[in-house]
Design an enzyme around this catalytic site. Structure first.
Site, PDB file in Angstrom:
ATOM      1  N   THR A 117      -7.282   4.198  10.842  1.00 58.16           N
ATOM      2  CA  THR A 117      -5.833   4.163  10.735  1.00 58.16           C
ATOM      3  C   THR A 117      -5.300   3.384  11.923  1.00 58.16           C
ATOM      4  OG1 THR A 117      -3.823   5.507  11.008  1.00 58.16           O
ATOM      5  CG2 THR A 117      -5.858   6.449  11.806  1.00 58.16           C
ATOM      6  N   CYS A 171      -0.939  -1.246   8.857  1.00 58.05           N
ATOM      7  CA  CYS A 171      -1.132   0.101   8.345  1.00 58.05           C
ATOM      8  C   CYS A 171      -2.225  -0.022   7.292  1.00 58.05           C
ATOM      9  CB  CYS A 171       0.157   0.656   7.740  1.00 58.05           C
ATOM     10  SG  CYS A 171      -0.067   2.242   6.919  1.00 58.05           S
TER      11      CYS A 171
END
Length: 231
Positions: free
Chosen positions: A83, A197
């Site tokens: 992430t 992202c």
């Protein structure tokens, strides 16, 4: 071949992209029946999201540090945090383990530097776009200027990530708005755009726009493959 450690579940939608990318990459490079040796700890994203929303990054760092030690104990030779946003606590995670951490922003910066990009747009969660941890790493380590969308555009991007993409929802309307934001960044001088992202790659693809897109999850996977197979 080295064993790849993954801190995942943030969200699991993007973690499965990592798992598939790593195994397809090993198969493509080695052929036959080869697959990627992986140690994965997948956390409960609800707990992480609550800490993000509260701005309790210290507690989030402790949480991921514990999970990282579990990955190391399982036999990983190095670690990926799957992430972008939670690289906000990368220093805490790195301090808790004895194996190398492959930073996702470094994977992006190396690709940008290789392509001669000097000014790049950054899409991501509100935390990634507004806080300094990601932007400053790209700027200081790779001498690349980072620009972010306008405030209203940032709010839209953040909401799509949390309300749609982490739940596996992919909307044509959201895709079209993202592409409009990407075009706006290009008009402001961005030579490429970081998909900062790991879920955004579910929504927009390089074939959707003439602007170079840098999908950080895939760049992270490539860096992991290089380390696992070539080091």
């Amino acid at each position: 071949m080295k064993t790849i450690g993954i801190l995942g579940g943030m969200s699991w939608e993007s973690t499965q992209t990592y798992y598939r990318g790593l195994n397809e990459g090993v198969r493509n490079r080695l052929g036959g029946y080869h697959s990627a040796p992986v140690c994965l700890v997948s956390v409960d994203f609800a707990e992480i999201e609550a800490l993000q929303r509260a701005g309790d990054w210290e507690a989030a760092g402790r949480y991921l540090a514990i999970a990282a030690r579990q990955v190391q104990a399982a036999g990983a030779d190095f670690l990926l945090i799957a992430t972008n946003t939670m690289h906000r606590v990368a220093d805490d995670v790195e301090a808790a383990i004895d194996i190398p951490l492959l930073h996702i922003a470094d994977a992006a910066g190396q690709a940008l530097q290789r392509d001669g990009v000097s000014r790049v747009g950054l899409l991501g969660t509100r935390f990634t776009m507004q806080q300094a941890f990601y932007r400053e790493r790209i700027e200081s380590r790779f001498d690349i200027e980072v620009v972010t969308p306008e405030q209203e555009e940032q709010e839209f991007i953040h909401n799509v990530i949390f309300d749609e993409l982490v739940h596996g929802t992919v909307s044509d309307d959201s895709r079209n708005r993202f592409l409009s934001i990407i075009d706006h960044l290009a008009r402001r001088g961005a030579q490429g755009v970081i998909l900062g992202c790991t879920e955004i790659g579910m929504l927009v693809q390089p074939t959707d726009t003439r602007i170079a897109l840098y999908d950080t999850s895939m760049l992270h996977v490539e860096a992991a493959l290089n380390k696992a197979l070539n080091d």
